[in-house]
Every structure is written in C-alpha cells, then in structure tokens.
Design an enzyme around this catalytic site. Structure first.
Site, PDB file in Angstrom:
ATOM      1  N   GLU A 155     -12.693 -20.693  -1.091  1.00  0.00           N
ATOM      2  CA  GLU A 155     -12.363 -19.317  -0.698  1.00  0.00           C
ATOM      3  C   GLU A 155     -13.539 -18.732   0.083  1.00  0.00           C
ATOM      4  O   GLU A 155     -14.673 -18.736  -0.393  1.00  0.00           O
ATOM      5  CB  GLU A 155     -12.056 -18.479  -1.947  1.00  0.00           C
ATOM      6  N   HIS A 211       2.832  -6.716   6.232  1.00  0.00           N
ATOM      7  CA  HIS A 211       3.587  -7.863   5.712  1.00  0.00           C
ATOM      8  C   HIS A 211       3.741  -8.941   6.785  1.00  0.00           C
ATOM      9  O   HIS A 211       4.779  -9.591   6.884  1.00  0.00           O
ATOM     10  CB  HIS A 211       4.962  -7.406   5.204  1.00  0.00           C
ATOM     11  N   ASN A 230       8.771  -6.195  -0.555  1.00  0.00           N
ATOM     12  CA  ASN A 230       7.339  -6.497  -0.478  1.00  0.00           C
ATOM     13  C   ASN A 230       7.131  -7.973  -0.816  1.00  0.00           C
ATOM     14  O   ASN A 230       7.750  -8.485  -1.746  1.00  0.00           O
ATOM     15  CB  ASN A 230       6.563  -5.625  -1.472  1.00  0.00           C
TER      16      ASN A 230
HETATM   17  C1  FAD Z   1      -3.204  -2.999   2.594  1.00  0.00           C
HETATM   18  C2  FAD Z   1      -2.098  -3.910   2.121  1.00  0.00           C
HETATM   19  C3  FAD Z   1      -1.134  -3.423   1.244  1.00  0.00           C
HETATM   20  C4  FAD Z   1      -0.105  -4.267   0.805  1.00  0.00           C
HETATM   21  N1  FAD Z   1       0.745  -3.819  -0.170  1.00  0.00           N
HETATM   22  C5  FAD Z   1       1.616  -4.693  -0.742  1.00  0.00           C
HETATM   23  C6  FAD Z   1       2.384  -4.325  -1.881  1.00  0.00           C
HETATM   24  O1  FAD Z   1       2.275  -3.209  -2.407  1.00  0.00           O
HETATM   25  N2  FAD Z   1       3.247  -5.257  -2.398  1.00  0.00           N
HETATM   26  C7  FAD Z   1       3.397  -6.510  -1.863  1.00  0.00           C
HETATM   27  O2  FAD Z   1       4.217  -7.282  -2.355  1.00  0.00           O
HETATM   28  N3  FAD Z   1       2.667  -6.886  -0.789  1.00  0.00           N
HETATM   29  C8  FAD Z   1       1.768  -6.034  -0.241  1.00  0.00           C
HETATM   30  N4  FAD Z   1       0.983  -6.448   0.799  1.00  0.00           N
HETATM   31  C9  FAD Z   1       1.197  -7.809   1.357  1.00  0.00           C
HETATM   32  C10 FAD Z   1       0.680  -8.943   0.457  1.00  0.00           C
HETATM   33  O3  FAD Z   1      -0.498  -8.556  -0.224  1.00  0.00           O
HETATM   34  C11 FAD Z   1       0.420 -10.196   1.324  1.00  0.00           C
HETATM   35  O4  FAD Z   1       1.596 -10.503   2.043  1.00  0.00           O
HETATM   36  C12 FAD Z   1       0.050 -11.427   0.502  1.00  0.00           C
HETATM   37  O5  FAD Z   1      -1.002 -11.106  -0.377  1.00  0.00           O
HETATM   38  C13 FAD Z   1      -0.360 -12.576   1.431  1.00  0.00           C
HETATM   39  O6  FAD Z   1      -0.608 -13.733   0.660  1.00  0.00           O
HETATM   40  P1  FAD Z   1      -1.120 -15.135   1.304  1.00  0.00           P
HETATM   41  O7  FAD Z   1      -1.313 -16.088   0.176  1.00  0.00           O
HETATM   42  O8  FAD Z   1      -0.187 -15.525   2.391  1.00  0.00           O
HETATM   43  O9  FAD Z   1      -2.509 -14.755   1.939  1.00  0.00           O
HETATM   44  P2  FAD Z   1      -3.799 -14.178   1.232  1.00  0.00           P
HETATM   45  O10 FAD Z   1      -3.500 -13.614  -0.099  1.00  0.00           O
HETATM   46  O11 FAD Z   1      -4.446 -13.279   2.235  1.00  0.00           O
HETATM   47  O12 FAD Z   1      -4.700 -15.471   0.975  1.00  0.00           O
HETATM   48  C14 FAD Z   1      -5.419 -16.132   1.955  1.00  0.00           C
HETATM   49  C15 FAD Z   1      -6.824 -16.397   1.420  1.00  0.00           C
HETATM   50  O13 FAD Z   1      -7.410 -17.403   2.227  1.00  0.00           O
HETATM   51  C16 FAD Z   1      -8.750 -17.076   2.494  1.00  0.00           C
HETATM   52  N5  FAD Z   1      -9.121 -17.770   3.736  1.00  0.00           N
HETATM   53  C17 FAD Z   1      -8.638 -17.550   4.983  1.00  0.00           C
HETATM   54  N6  FAD Z   1      -9.212 -18.393   5.861  1.00  0.00           N
HETATM   55  C18 FAD Z   1     -10.067 -19.176   5.146  1.00  0.00           C
HETATM   56  C19 FAD Z   1     -10.961 -20.240   5.488  1.00  0.00           C
HETATM   57  N7  FAD Z   1     -11.085 -20.678   6.751  1.00  0.00           N
HETATM   58  N8  FAD Z   1     -11.705 -20.807   4.501  1.00  0.00           N
HETATM   59  C20 FAD Z   1     -11.603 -20.392   3.217  1.00  0.00           C
HETATM   60  N9  FAD Z   1     -10.779 -19.373   2.842  1.00  0.00           N
HETATM   61  C21 FAD Z   1     -10.015 -18.787   3.796  1.00  0.00           C
HETATM   62  C22 FAD Z   1      -8.743 -15.558   2.589  1.00  0.00           C
HETATM   63  O14 FAD Z   1     -10.024 -15.016   2.361  1.00  0.00           O
HETATM   64  C23 FAD Z   1      -7.734 -15.176   1.508  1.00  0.00           C
HETATM   65  O15 FAD Z   1      -8.341 -14.958   0.261  1.00  0.00           O
HETATM   66  C24 FAD Z   1      -0.028  -5.615   1.281  1.00  0.00           C
HETATM   67  C25 FAD Z   1      -0.993  -6.104   2.163  1.00  0.00           C
HETATM   68  C26 FAD Z   1      -2.029  -5.270   2.570  1.00  0.00           C
HETATM   69  C27 FAD Z   1      -3.061  -5.842   3.519  1.00  0.00           C
END
Ligand code: FAD
Length: 539
Positions: free
Chosen positions: A77, A479, A517
């Site tokens: 991470e 999203h 969401n």
């Molecule tokens: C402000 C905000 C409010 C939101 N509100 C809601 C809500 O109320 N309810 C809801 O359902 N959704 C909500 N969302 C959307 C939801 O949080 C996201 O869609 C979801 O968390 C994305 O998950 P993911 O696993 O795809 O990516 P992420 O959870 O972003 O995981 C990716 C991870 O990979 C890491 N990473 C990236 N590149 C690298 C690399 N090269 N090397 C090592 N690590 C790396 C990042 O640091 C991160 O920790 C919100 C989003 C935001 C930004």
C-alpha cells in the site's frame, strides 16, 4: 467549483457537533491488524510470497484477509496506516483532512480531470473506505446482469454478510434525514422500503460504516479477519511496475516497489502464486500502462517497452456526474451525513445532507451590536446520481507521476436525459408541501427558496434549460470506475487477458456503478474473488 462547495459543506458538517444516532451498532474500532503492518523500508529488498496484492484499499483488504487463510500474502500500500492520520478514523475529524492541502503524503490525493472537475482518491491503508462519506448500500440487479460475470448469488450474499457483520451499522435518522424521507415519499418516490442495505426502487434508509459514536469502520478492519501468520502488509510501498517472465508464456512473476526513502524492493511470487491489482479505478489501469500493458501506440510514444498490446487498458473511464442544489434553511438543524436515499426506476438516486455554514463578520463593524462576530446558517444539500453512465473517457500517461484522466461528463445525450429526469425530481421534492417550511418570504410576502450557488431552473418543462443547468453545475459523485473492464482487459475470473498469474479486482473492472454507492460491492468483490481463488486452487 461545486466540488469545493461540497467539501466546504462537509467541513462545516463535521466541524460542528455531528449528531448521528444509531440504533444498531458494531463494537469499538479494532486496530489489531496493526500487528502485521510495517513500513516498507523495514522489509528485505527481496522476498517471495504466494500472493502479492497491489493496493491495500477497499477491495484489497478483504481479498488479502481471505487468501491468507491458506497462503502467504503480501499487501503493498502506497499510503500510511490510518492511525497516522487520526482524523480519518472519525466522522468529525474527516473534514479536517478533506480540506487539508495535498502534501503528497496525506490520505487524500487530489486530482483534477481534464474536464476541469476537482476530485479525490484514497492514499491510505483502507483506501477510499477511509476517506469517504460512509453510506453503505448493495448493488442493483442490473449491475450483476450486465457485468459479464457468472455470479454465484449465494456466494455474493455471503460475501456481503461477511463485510456487514464487521463494518456496517444501522443509523437512527437525524431530524433532517427524517424530513428528507417524508419529502421523498410525498414526491412519489415509493414504496417506503424502511431500513434496507439492499438496492430497491423507492425510499430507503441505508447502512453506515460510522458507528453510533461517529467512529469509522473502514475496509482496514476486514484485515482483522486474516490469519496473521500468513499476512504481511507493507505501507509506504509504492509499486513502480509489475515484472513479467516469458519462460512459459507471458506471465507475471513479481513487482518492483519503492519505500518512502526511494529505495527499490523486489517481491516475487511462488510457483503457483499470483499478483492481484487492487489499486482502484485510477491506480490499476495506471500501473498496467506503466508496466507495458496497454495500447501499443500510446506506450511506444512514451518509449515504454510494450509487454502486451491491449487497446482497452485505460479506456471506458466513467464518473457519475453529481447534480442537485443547496438551499439555505430559515432555521438551524443539526448537521448530518447521508442516511436516506430515494431511487427512481432508471437507477437515478437522490441523497441529501444538512450542514451548518457559519459566516464571519468583521469585528469592528460599528453598525452591529458589540461582539456580533458570526452568524450560523443551516443548509440542505440535494445530491443526485445515476448509476449507468454512457459518457466515457480515458486515462493515459504523460511521463509524469500521476496519470491524466478525462471523463467527458454529460457528453452523451442519454446522460443529459438522465440528469434532466433527476433534476426534475429534485424540483418535485422542493415543491412538496413539507418543503414549504423551508421557504423564506420577502417584504411583500412572496415566498421562495434561498439557493446557495445555482438555483434550480424555474421552468422544469424546458428540456434545454434543464440540460444546460446539468452541464453548468456538473461535478463528481466520486464514484469513478472503468479502465480495466471485464471482457476487455480482464476475463470473467478477473484474470488479465493474455497474461498468466495476474488479476485486477476493484472498481476499474466495473462498466456501471453498483447501486447508489459502490463501496459495499467493491468490498464484497474482494471477499468473493478471494474465495473463488481459494476454491480454484484447493479444489
Ligand atoms: C470523498 C468520497 C466520498 C465517497 N463516499 C462514498 C460513500 O458514502 N459510500 C460509498 O459506497 N462510496 C463512496 N465513495 C466511493 C468509494 O469509497 C470508492 O468507490 C471505493 O472506495 C473504491 O475502492 P477501490 O478498491 O476500487 O479503490 P481504493 O479503495 O481507492 O483502493 C486503492 C488503493 O490502492 C493504493 N494504490 C494505488 N496505486 C498504488 C501503487 N502504485 N502502489 C501501491 N498502492 C497503490 C491506494 O493508495 C489505495 O489505498 C466515496 C469516495 C470519495 C473519494
């Protein structure tokens, strides 16, 4: 501009004593995962694991916990552990971090798409689930039908439950959320579905990852379900590229990552091991491109060696546009986050939050009574989204650290049509009897709403006028998804097409946003794919 407005609202929402009441709640925050978290600079420069997971985010954490039941797992991470930023651990503290400048290390990575819309990505263990607004809601049936995956719906149900028993609480409605519920029902957004984590047309109270005391229970707590003997989580570990081998067909064999001092480390996988990209909708396509997997012409133009040509990597990037309005209330009401949602037939969703906006007054202003320095106003914000987005864009490298992304918001006429329908419904909401209470009058007794920012269009039957309102006020719902779609970049087992031992498991594989969401379904996906991988390997 509108994004900054919401950030501002969130700031004041959480600055003030937030009153979120819950009737069913989960226990205290549990950071026992910290026993297997360590900073990357303390790790050896060469190591081997059964599975390497890139990105300890919303999907990465449940996936790692699941695979660790039988195999050794390394999570890499790039961000720090959340305890380094206590503000992300509570609803009240969240706003401080939201308004912080991006210093390259804090949990919020800011970016602006080429469309000019400000946006945010998670950069912390737990990913987006540690910086979001916390509303929890499962996906709609259309998501499963159109995803290109043969889902085992019993396993999907169990995976959701596995998440919910650890991180989801049932909220008790605040005064504004109760009022909003009434307004939705009065405007015909029925039926009344009560409290339900499942998707459904009508009015519904959803779950929250904030508990009764406003403590956040993000994906990071799912790591507590891991077998600690098999799991290592490295923070401040930025993966630079995936390493490939050609000895037995094209196959992923390891990763190169750097610690915060810039020192390079290499981790490789064992004979039957795999590398899984869970770096999110921006991070996963970005890393594939950086590793030489993507459109040949694009990679060659940057003089990057082409490992595998796939024109779809980084394509079909979509972000759900946010539409709505903010109205100044003629009374103060406690600030609240989102607890209730109204869902229309075409998967158009409307949520609302209330917040307090204090306006400062310059102290020595002689006309005012002494010590009158500030006035507080309450705001009601209506925010709408539609799940299916037809306007798509792309992500590309330009030689700098971060990729360039364009979403082409509302460039497709179907999206304008959905937005117009949504804005008209917001118009219906504000025209209900219940909303009469929040109108203010002028000296002649004429009543109306006091909008902050753009007022809703007066003539909702004028399609062009409402469409123009959509375009003028468009911003992000955060999203964003796409970039590594199923059937184009990954197959129906989330394996990267044309490369062995490499999968992508996160929001980048979605062609439409799950439900109101996405977080619930992203977490579910991590657990679901983890179990499938164990089944495939162990039989
Ligand atoms: C402000 C905000 C409010 C939101 N509100 C809601 C809500 O109320 N309810 C809801 O359902 N959704 C909500 N969302 C959307 C939801 O949080 C996201 O869609 C979801 O968390 C994305 O998950 P993911 O696993 O795809 O990516 P992420 O959870 O972003 O995981 C990716 C991870 O990979 C890491 N990473 C990236 N590149 C690298 C690399 N090269 N090397 C090592 N690590 C790396 C990042 O640091 C991160 O920790 C919100 C989003 C935001 C930004």
């Amino acid at each position: 501009m509108a994004a900054s407005l919401l950030l501002l609202l969130l700031f004041f929402t959480f600055q003030c004593q937030i009153r979120v009441l819950f009737s069913q709640t989960i226990p205290n925050q549990d950071d026992s995962y910290m026993k297997f978290v360590q900073k990357a600079n303390t790790l050896p420069t060469r190591e081997e694991y059964d599975y390497i997971i890139i990105g300890g985010g919303t999907a990465g954490c449940p996936l790692a916990a699941t695979l660790s039941s039988n195999f050794s797992v390394l999570v890499l991470e790039r961000g720090s552990d959340p305890n380094a930023f206590p503000s992300v651990l509570s609803q009240q503290g969240l706003a401080n971090t939201l308004t912080d400048n991006d210093d390259g290390l804090n949990p919020f990575q800011r970016f602006v798409s080429e469309d000019g819309v400000e946006n945010i990505r998670g950069r912390v263990l737990g990913g987006g689930s540690m910086i979001n607004v916390g509303f929890y809601s499962r996906a709609q049936p259309e998501f499963f039908k159109s995803s290109g995956i043969q889902w085992d719906m019993t396993a999907v149900e169990k995976a959701y439950q596995w998440i919910e028993e650890t991180v989801v609480s049932r909220p008790e409605l605040s005064p504004w959320q109760s009022a909003f519920r009434e307004v939705l029902l009065e405007a015909g957004v029925g039926p009344d579905n009560g409290y339900d984590l499942k998707h459904g047309v009508g009015t519904r109270t959803g779950g929250s990852i904030f508990d009764s005391r406003g403590r956040r229970h993000g994906a990071v707590e799912l790591l507590n379900k891991a077998d600690p003997r098999n799991l290592r989580v490295a923070t401040q570990a930025t993966v630079k590229r995936i390493i490939f081998s050609q000895s037995n067909g094209l196959s992923a064999s390891g990763v190169l990552y750097s610690d915060f001092k810039g020192k390079l480390h290499k981790a490789t996988i064992s004979k039957n091991g795999e590398i899984i990209l869970t770096a999110g909708a921006i991070g996963s396509p970005h890393l594939l491109l950086q590793s030489g997997v993507g459109p040949k012409s694009h990679l060659s133009s940057l003089k990057l060696p082409v490992v595998l040509h796939n024109r779809h990597v980084g394509q079909s990037m979509a972000d759900n546009p946010r539409f709505g309005a903010a109205i100044v209330l003629p009374f103060l009401t406690p600030p609240t986050s989102v607890q209730v949602v109204g869902t229309l037939k075409r998967n158009i969703h409307i949520e609302s939050l209330s917040s307090i906006l204090p306006f400062s007054i310059f102290p020595p202003f002689g006309l005012l009574p002494p010590r009158s320095t500030a006035v507080n106003l309450s705001l009601a914000v209506f925010a709408g989204k539609f799940s299916t987005v037809s306007s798509v864009g792309s992500l590309r490298l330009d030689g700098r650290k971060n990729p360039i992304v364009r979403f082409n918001y509302l460039s497709h006429p179907d999206d304008v049509e959905r937005c117009v329908e949504g804005v008209r419904k917001v118009g219906d909401l504000v025209n209900t009897k219940s909303m009469e209470r929040i109108k203010t009058g002028d000296l002649e007794g004429k009543k109306g709403f006091k909008f902050l920012g753009s007022p809703l269009p007066e003539n909702m039957s004028d399609y062009k006028l409402v469409g123009d309102f959509c375009r003028k006020t468009v911003t992000t719902f955060w999203h964003y998804h796409g970039g590594c779609l199923v059937g184009k970049v990954v197959d129906d087992n989330y394996r990267v097409i044309g490369i062995k031992k490499l999968r992508v498991v996160d929001g980048s594989t979605f062609s439409l946003s799950p439900g109101t969401n996405p977080m619930a379904t992203v977490m579910m996906l991590g657990r679901y794919v983890g179990l499938k991988m164990l089944q495939q390997r162990l039989g």
